[in-house]
Scaffold this motif. Structure first.
Motif, short mmCIF file in Angstrom:
data_model
loop_
_atom_site.label_atom_id
_atom_site.label_comp_id
_atom_site.label_asym_id
_atom_site.label_seq_id
_atom_site.Cartn_x
_atom_site.Cartn_y
_atom_site.Cartn_z
N ALA A 17 0.82 -1.21 0.00
CA ALA A 17 0.00 0.00 0.00
C ALA A 17 0.86 1.26 0.00
O ALA A 17 0.57 2.21 -0.73
N GLU A 37 10.32 3.84 5.86
CA GLU A 37 10.32 2.37 5.82
C GLU A 37 11.35 1.83 6.82
O GLU A 37 12.52 2.24 6.78
N ALA A 219 14.11 3.48 8.69
CA ALA A 219 13.45 4.50 9.52
C ALA A 219 12.21 3.88 10.15
O ALA A 219 11.16 3.77 9.51
N GLN A 220 12.35 3.44 11.39
CA GLN A 220 11.24 2.74 12.05
C GLN A 220 10.43 3.71 12.91
O GLN A 220 10.94 4.26 13.89
C1 LIG Z 1 5.78 -14.63 2.74
C2 LIG Z 1 4.53 -14.02 2.17
C3 LIG Z 1 3.93 -14.60 1.05
C4 LIG Z 1 2.78 -14.05 0.51
N1 LIG Z 1 2.30 -14.52 -0.68
C5 LIG Z 1 1.32 -13.85 -1.32
C6 LIG Z 1 0.97 -14.18 -2.66
O1 LIG Z 1 1.56 -15.07 -3.28
N2 LIG Z 1 -0.01 -13.46 -3.25
C7 LIG Z 1 -0.67 -12.45 -2.60
O2 LIG Z 1 -1.59 -11.86 -3.18
N3 LIG Z 1 -0.34 -12.11 -1.34
C8 LIG Z 1 0.67 -12.76 -0.71
N4 LIG Z 1 1.06 -12.35 0.53
C9 LIG Z 1 0.31 -11.29 1.20
C10 LIG Z 1 0.54 -9.91 0.60
O3 LIG Z 1 1.86 -9.75 0.15
C11 LIG Z 1 0.17 -8.88 1.67
O4 LIG Z 1 -1.20 -9.02 2.01
C12 LIG Z 1 0.39 -7.44 1.22
O5 LIG Z 1 1.70 -7.26 0.75
C13 LIG Z 1 0.12 -6.52 2.41
O6 LIG Z 1 0.44 -5.20 2.06
P1 LIG Z 1 0.48 -4.06 3.18
O7 LIG Z 1 0.78 -2.81 2.49
O8 LIG Z 1 -0.74 -4.17 4.02
O9 LIG Z 1 1.68 -4.49 4.16
P2 LIG Z 1 3.20 -4.78 3.83
O10 LIG Z 1 3.41 -5.00 2.38
O11 LIG Z 1 3.62 -5.85 4.77
O12 LIG Z 1 3.93 -3.41 4.16
C14 LIG Z 1 4.10 -2.88 5.44
C15 LIG Z 1 5.41 -2.12 5.43
O13 LIG Z 1 5.47 -1.30 6.57
C16 LIG Z 1 6.76 -1.40 7.14
N5 LIG Z 1 6.64 -1.08 8.55
C17 LIG Z 1 5.98 -1.78 9.51
N6 LIG Z 1 6.07 -1.15 10.69
C18 LIG Z 1 6.80 -0.03 10.47
C19 LIG Z 1 7.24 1.04 11.30
N7 LIG Z 1 6.94 1.07 12.60
N8 LIG Z 1 7.97 2.04 10.74
C20 LIG Z 1 8.29 2.03 9.42
N9 LIG Z 1 7.91 1.02 8.59
C21 LIG Z 1 7.17 0.02 9.11
C22 LIG Z 1 7.17 -2.83 6.87
O14 LIG Z 1 8.57 -3.01 6.99
C23 LIG Z 1 6.64 -3.04 5.47
O15 LIG Z 1 7.56 -2.65 4.49
C24 LIG Z 1 2.20 -12.91 1.12
C25 LIG Z 1 2.79 -12.32 2.25
C26 LIG Z 1 3.95 -12.86 2.77
C27 LIG Z 1 4.59 -12.20 3.96
#
Ligand SMILES: Cc1cc2nc3c(=O)[nH]c(=O)nc-3n(C[C@H](O)[C@H](O)[C@H](O)COP(=O)(O)OP(=O)(O)OC[C@H]3O[C@@H](n4cnc5c(N)ncnc54)[C@H](O)[C@@H]3O)c2cc1C
Length: 540
Positions: A17, A37, A219-220
Motif C-alpha cells: 500500500a 520504511e 526508519a522505524q
Molecule cells: C511470505 C509471504 C507470502 C505471501 N504470498 C502472497 C501471494 O503469493 N499473493 C498475494 O496476493 N499475497 C501474498 N502475501 C500477502 C501480501 O503480500 C500482503 O497481504 C500485502 O503485501 C500486504 O500489504 P500491506 O501494504 O498491508 O503491508 P506490507 O506489504 O507488509 O507493508 C508494510 C510495510 O510497513 C513497514 N513497517 C511496519 N512497521 C513499520 C514502522 N513502525 N515504521 C516504518 N515502517 C514500518 C514494513 O517493513 C513493510 O515494508 C504474502 C505475504 C507474505 C509475507
C-alpha cells in the motif's frame, strides 16, 4: 531529536500500500511526500528471483520474522508469520500469486456500512493496477504498473492435474480474475519478464527521482504525535538516531496488518484499559484496534510422483546447474517457481453456494524441512488446502510501550468449526484428485498426511499439528461505520475520532477476500489515494 521539514503527507511503511500511496500522492509536484520504511532498499537478489521467496521467508535482513503465540487449536506451536521489512514490504517477499477474490467479498464490505467499497466501485482500481497482456477479458487491465504473467512450465504435470480435476468435476478456468473463480487454473503471477514485480519495482522506483518525494529506509516509526485529536508528527529512529517528521496534511499508516495496529497502540490509540495497563497515555479509546485479525491457514498434503516431473529432483547436482542456465536464458525452470503453479477454487460441499476452498498446487515439496528451507530429494508435489473465508478471528496487540518489542499475535487459526470442516474437506479433495484414473500413472506414495490417516478427526489433528499460515493477515484496523464500536477507520479510511490520520493497508479489510491479498491491498491503496487527493482539493 533530528527533525525533517514539513511534509503534506507522511506515509509510514513502504509495503504494497505504501508504495502505491507514495507514487500517487507525489504525482502533483505541489505535494511534499515522505515515505518512512523500517527496512532497507530492496537489493537482496533473492527478492527478485522467484524461487527466492523460500529464502527470504527466513531472512531477518528483509523480514520481521514474527511468530504467533502458542494456541491449543494449533498444538501450542509458535507458527512463523513472515512480513516484509524492506522497500516493497510483503510484496517483495511474497509468493507472487495474483488473485482478486470474489465480487461478493467486496459487496459484503459495502453492505456492512462501507459505501464505495463494493466490487463495481473497486474494479477500475483492479484494472488500474495491472498490465495483464495474456488476458483479454474487459475486466482486466492492460497498462497498469504491475505486470501479470502465467507460467506454463511443467506441461506434463499440468496436463495430468487438469485431467484429474476434470474427473472431480472441476473444469479448467483460463482466467479466474475475470469473474467466476471455480475450477483449476494456471497461477497468475506478479512477474515482469520472469522477475518479481513488487510494489516497489512497479510503483516506487520509477518515481524515486521526483524532488517532492523523500524515501527514508531504515526508519522505524515509534509513535504518532497529536495536537489535540489531530495527528501532526511521526517520531522514528534511523541508524540509532531519534528523528521526527511533521505532517501539515495527513499521517497515513501503511505499516500492514501487524505494524499498523501496533503503531496505533504505541501512539495511544486503542482499547483504553489495555493501553493504561501498558503505561501508554490514551489519546483515543478505540477498542477495535488490533482485534478482528484474520489469516488464511493451510494444511499441506504431499505425494511422491512415479516420474521425475517435479522440481525436487532438479534441485541437486548437475541438474541444478541446468536449472540455473534455464533461468538465466529463458526465465523458466526451478528458479522461476513461486508459491503456486496451479490453483483450484472449489466448494467444500455441494450445498455451499460459492467456492469456499482453495488448493494451491506446487510442483515441489519440503517435508524434510518444515520451515520451507530445502526441497525434498524425491520427486513430489504439494497441495495446500485453504478455507477461503475463515470465520476464526484473532488479535494483535502491543506487549509493552517499547516500540522495538514485537507485538503478541494470536490469529486464532482453526478456532471456528466451519474452518475445521473446510480444511478437512480440502485435504480430502487433494486425495480425491490424486486418486483419479487420470493421475494414476503419476501417483506415488502419499507422504503426508499419510495413508494411515482417514477419519475426519485424524485429518483435523494433522492440520492442527502441521498447518501453517499462507501469510494473508488482514482486518486488525477494520473499516466500519461510526456506530460500530469495533470499527477503527471509516469508509474514507480515516481513523474514527481523530483528525489527519488514516490507515491504508491490508489491516482495514473488514473480512478476508476469497484469495490472496496483495492485489486487493494495491486496489485499496489506489482507491485511498484518490480519496485523499479529492479531500485535499475540497480543503484547498
Ligand atoms: C511470505 C509471504 C507470502 C505471501 N504470498 C502472497 C501471494 O503469493 N499473493 C498475494 O496476493 N499475497 C501474498 N502475501 C500477502 C501480501 O503480500 C500482503 O497481504 C500485502 O503485501 C500486504 O500489504 P500491506 O501494504 O498491508 O503491508 P506490507 O506489504 O507488509 O507493508 C508494510 C510495510 O510497513 C513497514 N513497517 C511496519 N512497521 C513499520 C514502522 N513502525 N515504521 C516504518 N515502517 C514500518 C514494513 O517493513 C513493510 O515494508 C504474502 C505475504 C507474505 C509475507
Amino acid at each position: 531529536m533530528t527533525g525533517v521539514a514539513d511534509f503534506d503527507y507522511v506515509i509510514v511503511g513502504a509495503g504494497s500500500a505504501g508504495c502505491v500511496l507514495a507514487a500517487r500522492l507525489s504525482e502533483n509536484p505541489a505535494h511534499r511526500v515522505l515515505l518512512l520504511e523500517a527496512g532497507p532498499e530492496d537489493r537482496n537478489r533473492w527478492i527478485h528471483i522467484p524461487i527466492g521467496f523460500g529464502k527470504t521467508l527466513h531472512d531477518a535482513s528483509v523480514n520481521w520474522l514474527y511468530r504467533t503465540e502458542p494456541d491449543a487449536a494449533t498444538a501450542q506451536r509458535k507458527i512463523m508469520l513472515p512480513r516484509g521489512k524492506v522497500l516493497g514490504g510483503s510484496s517483495s517477499i511474497n509468493g507472487h500469486v495474483v488473485t482478486r477474490g470474489l465480487a461478493q467479498d467486496y459487496d459484503a464490505w459495502a453492505a456492512a456500512g462501507n459505501p464505495g467499497w463494493d466490487f463495481a466501485a473497486l474494479l477500475p482500481y483492479f484494472r488500474k493496477i495491472e498490465n495483464a497482456p495474456g488476458f483479454a477479458h474487459p475486466t482486466r487491465g492492460h497498462d497498469g504498473p504491475v505486470n501479470v504473467e502465467t507460467s506454463k512450465d511443467l506441461p506434463r504435470l499440468s496436463a495430468a492435474l487438469i485431467a484429474a480435476a476434470a474427473q472431480c468435476g472441476l473444469a479448467y478456468n483460463p482466467d479466474y480474475n475475470s469473474g467466476a473463480i471455480e475450477g483449476i487454473a494456471h497461477c497468475q503471477r506478479s512477474l515482469r519478464r520472469g522477475l518479481r514485480d513488487s510494489a516497489a519495482k512497479a510503483y516506487l522506483h520509477p518515481v524515486r527521482g521526483r524532488p517532492n518525494l523523500v524515501v527514508e529506509c531504515g526508519a522505524q516509526a515509534a509513535r504518532i504525535r497529536f495536537a489535540g485529536m489531530r495527528a501532526v508528527r511521526v517520531d522514528y529512529r534511523q541508524n540509532g538516531v531519534a528523528c521526527h517528521a511533521s505532517a501539515r496534511g495527513e499521517v497515513i499508516l501503511a505499516a500492514g496488518a501487524i505494524g499498523s495496529p501496533h503503531l496505533l497502540e504505541l501512539s495511544g490509540v486503542g482499547n483504553a484499559a489495555r493501553l493504561q495497563g501498558l503505561g501508554i497515555e490514551v489519546v483515543a479509546n478505540l477498542p477495535g484496534v488490533g482485534e478482528n485479525l484474520q489469516d488464511h491457514f493451510i494444511a499441506r498434503s504431499v505425494w511422491k510422483t512415479t516420474r521425475a516431473i517435479t522440481f525436487n529432483e532438479r534441485a541437486r547436482g548437475w541438474r541444478l546447474l541446468t536449472q540455473i542456465a534455464r533461468f538465466g536464458l529463458f526465465r523458466t525452470g526451478l528458479f522461476s517457481a513461486g508459491a503456486a503453479h496451479m490453483l483450484i477454487f472449489a466448494r467444500s460441499d455441494r450445498t455451499v453456494a460459492l467456492p469456499d476452498l482453495e488448493l494451491t498446487i506446487t510442483p515441489f515439496s519440503v517435508t524434510q524441512s518444515p520451515d520451507f528451507s530445502g526441497l525434498d530429494s524425491f520427486p513430489a508435489l504439494s497441495f495446500a488446502a485453504v478455507p477461503l473465508r475463515p470465520r476464526s478471528r484473532g488479535s494483535v496487540h502491543a506487549r509493552s510501550a517499547n516500540s522495538d518489542q514485537a507485538p503478541a499475535i494470536r490469529p486464532g487459526y482453526l478456532a471456528h468449526e466451519e474452518d475445521q470442516r473446510v480444511t478437512v474437506a480440502g485435504l480430502k479433495l487433494s486425495r480425491q484428485l490424486i486418486e483419479t484414473a487420470a493421475f494414476s500413472r503419476l501417483r506415488g506414495e502419499e507422504v503426508s498426511p499419510g495413508a494411515q490417516l482417514h477419519r475426519d478427526d485424524e485429518l483435523l489433528a494433522y492440520a492442527r499439528q502441521t498447518g501453517l499460515s499462507i501469510h494473508h493477515a488482514v482486518g486488525s484496523c477494520r473499516m466500519g461505520p461510526a456506530d460500530d464500536c469495533m470499527a477503527v477507520v471509516d469508509a474514507g479510511l480515516r481513523v474514527h475520532g481523530l483528525g489527519a490520520l488514516r490507515v491504508v493497508d491490508a489491516s482495514i479489510m473488514p473480512a478476508l477476500v476469497s484469495g490472496h491479498t496483495n492485489f486487493p491491498t494495491l486496489a485499496i491503496a489506489e482507491k485511498a489515494a484518490d480519496m485523499i487527493l479529492a479531500d485535499a482539493r475540497v480543503a484547498a
